[in-house]
Design a protein around this motif. Structure first.
Motif, PDB file in Angstrom:
ATOM      1  N   ASP A  46       0.986  -1.231  -0.012  1.00  0.00           N
ATOM      2  CA  ASP A  46       0.061   0.050   0.132  1.00  0.00           C
ATOM      3  C   ASP A  46       0.912   1.074  -0.040  1.00  0.00           C
ATOM      4  OD1 ASP A  46      -2.141   1.548   0.165  1.00  0.00           O
ATOM      5  OD2 ASP A  46      -2.788   0.887   2.325  1.00  0.00           O
ATOM      6  N   THR A  47       0.253   2.587  -0.257  1.00  0.00           N
ATOM      7  CA  THR A  47       0.932   3.766  -0.201  1.00  0.00           C
ATOM      8  C   THR A  47       0.510   4.551   1.171  1.00  0.00           C
ATOM      9  OG1 THR A  47      -0.841   4.815  -1.512  1.00  0.00           O
ATOM     10  CG2 THR A  47       1.309   4.070  -2.451  1.00  0.00           C
ATOM     11  N   GLY A  48       1.216   5.522   1.712  1.00  0.00           N
ATOM     12  CA  GLY A  48       0.811   6.305   2.694  1.00  0.00           C
ATOM     13  C   GLY A  48       1.014   7.604   2.348  1.00  0.00           C
ATOM     14  N   ALA A  49       0.098   8.132   2.802  1.00  0.00           N
ATOM     15  CA  ALA A  49       0.116   9.967   2.611  1.00  0.00           C
ATOM     16  C   ALA A  49      -0.178  10.617   3.917  1.00  0.00           C
ATOM     17  CB  ALA A  49      -0.645  10.481   1.792  1.00  0.00           C
ATOM     18  N   THR A  50       0.402  11.741   3.997  1.00  0.00           N
ATOM     19  CA  THR A  50       0.086  12.856   5.329  1.00  0.00           C
ATOM     20  C   THR A  50      -1.233  12.972   5.469  1.00  0.00           C
ATOM     21  OG1 THR A  50       1.314  14.180   4.170  1.00  0.00           O
ATOM     22  CG2 THR A  50       2.513  13.410   5.793  1.00  0.00           C
ATOM     23  N   ASN A  51      -1.636  12.818   6.681  1.00  0.00           N
ATOM     24  CA  ASN A  51      -2.925  13.405   7.103  1.00  0.00           C
ATOM     25  C   ASN A  51      -4.003  12.683   6.636  1.00  0.00           C
ATOM     26  OD1 ASN A  51      -2.395  15.424   9.102  1.00  0.00           O
ATOM     27  ND2 ASN A  51      -1.539  16.470   7.363  1.00  0.00           N
ATOM     28  N   ARG A  52      -4.064  11.370   6.191  1.00  0.00           N
ATOM     29  CA  ARG A  52      -5.002  10.572   5.351  1.00  0.00           C
ATOM     30  C   ARG A  52      -5.962   9.776   6.539  1.00  0.00           C
ATOM     31  NH1 ARG A  52      -3.609   7.943  -0.226  1.00  0.00           N
ATOM     32  NH2 ARG A  52      -2.245   6.606   1.023  1.00  0.00           N
ATOM     33  N   LYS A  53      -5.386   9.609   7.709  1.00  0.00           N
ATOM     34  CA  LYS A  53      -6.021   9.052   8.631  1.00  0.00           C
ATOM     35  C   LYS A  53      -6.561   9.793   9.897  1.00  0.00           C
ATOM     36  CE  LYS A  53      -6.469   4.827   6.953  1.00  0.00           C
ATOM     37  NZ  LYS A  53      -6.355   5.402   5.545  1.00  0.00           N
ATOM     38  N   LEU A  54      -7.221  11.046   9.535  1.00  0.00           N
ATOM     39  CA  LEU A  54      -7.550  11.833  10.541  1.00  0.00           C
ATOM     40  C   LEU A  54      -8.715  11.400  11.442  1.00  0.00           C
ATOM     41  CD1 LEU A  54      -7.148  15.556   8.812  1.00  0.00           C
ATOM     42  CD2 LEU A  54      -5.708  14.326  10.392  1.00  0.00           C
ATOM     43  N   GLY A  55      -9.643  10.653  11.039  1.00  0.00           N
ATOM     44  CA  GLY A  55     -10.583   9.953  11.703  1.00  0.00           C
ATOM     45  C   GLY A  55      -9.817   8.944  12.741  1.00  0.00           C
ATOM     46  N   SER A  56      -9.080   8.346  12.476  1.00  0.00           N
ATOM     47  CA  SER A  56      -8.237   7.567  13.405  1.00  0.00           C
ATOM     48  C   SER A  56      -7.661   8.345  14.471  1.00  0.00           C
ATOM     49  CB  SER A  56      -7.126   6.615  12.916  1.00  0.00           C
ATOM     50  OG  SER A  56      -6.385   6.020  13.725  1.00  0.00           O
ATOM     51  N   ASP A  57      -7.096   9.559  14.148  1.00  0.00           N
ATOM     52  CA  ASP A  57      -6.324  10.333  15.103  1.00  0.00           C
ATOM     53  C   ASP A  57      -7.385  11.181  16.017  1.00  0.00           C
ATOM     54  OD1 ASP A  57      -3.840   9.514  13.836  1.00  0.00           O
ATOM     55  OD2 ASP A  57      -3.623  11.346  12.553  1.00  0.00           O
ATOM     56  N   MET A  58      -8.445  11.505  15.505  1.00  0.00           N
ATOM     57  CA  MET A  58      -9.486  12.378  16.107  1.00  0.00           C
ATOM     58  C   MET A  58     -10.712  11.880  16.449  1.00  0.00           C
ATOM     59  SD  MET A  58      -8.534  15.629  13.904  1.00  0.00           S
ATOM     60  CE  MET A  58      -9.236  16.797  14.812  1.00  0.00           C
ATOM     61  N   GLY A  59     -11.396  10.823  16.132  1.00  0.00           N
ATOM     62  CA  GLY A  59     -12.554  10.341  16.341  1.00  0.00           C
ATOM     63  C   GLY A  59     -13.597  11.230  15.723  1.00  0.00           C
ATOM     64  N   GLN A  60     -14.530  11.760  16.674  1.00  0.00           N
ATOM     65  CA  GLN A  60     -15.537  12.535  16.217  1.00  0.00           C
ATOM     66  C   GLN A  60     -15.183  13.887  16.066  1.00  0.00           C
ATOM     67  OE1 GLN A  60     -19.851  11.427  17.907  1.00  0.00           O
ATOM     68  NE2 GLN A  60     -18.399  10.349  19.122  1.00  0.00           N
ATOM     69  N   SER A  61     -14.044  14.316  16.458  1.00  0.00           N
ATOM     70  CA  SER A  61     -13.657  15.809  16.176  1.00  0.00           C
ATOM     71  C   SER A  61     -13.148  15.796  14.734  1.00  0.00           C
ATOM     72  CB  SER A  61     -12.321  16.149  16.943  1.00  0.00           C
ATOM     73  OG  SER A  61     -12.290  15.755  18.578  1.00  0.00           O
ATOM     74  N   VAL A  62     -13.337  17.490  14.475  1.00  0.00           N
ATOM     75  CA  VAL A  62     -13.234  17.618  12.994  1.00  0.00           C
ATOM     76  C   VAL A  62     -12.214  18.735  12.627  1.00  0.00           C
ATOM     77  CG1 VAL A  62     -14.771  18.731  11.108  1.00  0.00           C
ATOM     78  CG2 VAL A  62     -15.605  17.155  12.727  1.00  0.00           C
ATOM     79  N   THR A  63     -11.661  18.659  11.750  1.00  0.00           N
ATOM     80  CA  THR A  63     -10.643  19.833  11.416  1.00  0.00           C
ATOM     81  C   THR A  63     -10.927  20.131   9.882  1.00  0.00           C
ATOM     82  OG1 THR A  63      -8.401  20.531  11.405  1.00  0.00           O
ATOM     83  CG2 THR A  63      -8.800  18.228  11.138  1.00  0.00           C
ATOM     84  N   GLY A  64     -10.448  21.427   9.292  1.00  0.00           N
ATOM     85  CA  GLY A  64     -10.566  21.485   8.113  1.00  0.00           C
ATOM     86  C   GLY A  64      -9.201  21.442   7.569  1.00  0.00           C
ATOM     87  N   GLY A  65      -8.148  21.309   8.339  1.00  0.00           N
ATOM     88  CA  GLY A  65      -6.798  20.684   7.962  1.00  0.00           C
ATOM     89  C   GLY A  65      -6.169  19.465   8.398  1.00  0.00           C
ATOM     90  N   GLY A  66      -4.763  19.526   8.684  1.00  0.00           N
ATOM     91  CA  GLY A  66      -4.281  18.235   8.894  1.00  0.00           C
ATOM     92  C   GLY A  66      -3.462  18.470  10.109  1.00  0.00           C
ATOM     93  N   LEU A  67      -3.234  17.280  11.141  1.00  0.00           N
ATOM     94  CA  LEU A  67      -2.542  17.498  12.331  1.00  0.00           C
ATOM     95  C   LEU A  67      -1.144  17.531  12.043  1.00  0.00           C
ATOM     96  CD1 LEU A  67      -4.624  15.079  14.417  1.00  0.00           C
ATOM     97  CD2 LEU A  67      -4.628  17.515  14.802  1.00  0.00           C
TER      98      LEU A  67
END
Length: 264
Positions: free
Chosen positions: A173-194
């Protein structure tokens, strides 16, 4: 309903590389400005770094980071560019918000915490690419480099590796930055990346601040900001940056932050 991936998932590998480069930036100078994007997989790693540091002088250190974090040899292409002059001027002499953004911090649910514990427990036993879903009592475990029958003994009611045993990782597989924000934040929401950004970026500091406040108050926290803001949520922006900085330092840096995100 919640999905969690572990630190060896290709997207997390990309986040960890980006975080390690931000750690390097803070070793090179105080208060650096840096944003890192990483795409990695199938023997190749591509990085774009926007910064007020000339990372062309630190390619050896970046290569060492990639070799340390990945489990396969990668050819590496690094593009380093100076931060935009207008963005740099916005940050000159005063701690201001480095971007526009929306942020929602949400308290961790029992379901999220349960799956987080399962993910950590599995990763201690099997430190390879894995992803997990918990939907009420429905547990799905996709764990590479394991015997599904043995795993079934530990989690007899779980759906384990529905397509059979697999190897996973950067060869698959390939990996890219900030593609797993749901895993990182749960129900929290952001318009950007951590990940892959310095503390002046609202995507890092305001997200951390909103999430911590939500855990402290037990209530949803919703915030927005405009580039150049000097105050958010009634606080001077430098105070929010300091709160985020203390959090990052407490967990061991930006690379460590990237391993599990906010739900850790």
């Amino acid at each position: 309903m919640f999905e969690k991936v572990n630190p060896s998932h290709p997207d997390k590998v990309a986040d960890r590389i980006a975080g390690a480069i931000v750690d390097l930036a803070y070793e090179i100078k105080d208060d650096p400005k840096v944003a890192v994007e990483v795409l990695i997989g199938h023997g190749s790693c591509y990085l774009i770094i926007e910064s007020d540091i000339n990372f062309n002088y630190f390619t050896k250190e970046i290569r060492a980071i990639i070799d340390r974090i990945t489990d396969i040899y990668c050819s590496v292409e690094i593009i380093c560019v100076q931060q935009d002059v207008h963005l740099a001027e916005n940050q000159d002499g005063l701690t201001r918000c480095g971007d526009n953004g929306i942020f929602k911090g949400v308290p961790i649910t029992d379901e999220e915490w349960r799956l987080n514990i399962i993910a950590h427990d599995l990763y201690k036993k099997i430190p390879h690419d894995g992803k997990y879903i918990l939907d009420n009592d429905k547990l799905i475990i996709c764990q590479s480099h394991t015997n599904s029958n043995e795993l079934k003994k530990l989690y007899p009611n779980a759906i384990i590796n529905p397509l059979g045993d697999w190897t996973g990782g950067l060869d698959v597989d390939t990996g890219a930055t900030n593609r797993k924000l749901g895993s990182d934040m749960g129900q929290s929401v952001t318009g950007g990346g951590l990940h892959g950004k310095d503390l002046s970026k609202a995507d890092v500091s305001v997200n951390i601040y909103a999430w911590l406040k939500a855990q402290e108050t037990g209530k949803v926290v919703e915030l927005s900001c405009a580039i150049g803001d000097t105050k958010i949520d009634g606080k001077p922006y430098f105070e929010i940056v300091d709160i985020a900085k203390n959090y990052i330092n407490k967990i061991g840096g930006f690379e460590k932050f990237a391993e599990w995100g906010l739900i850790r």
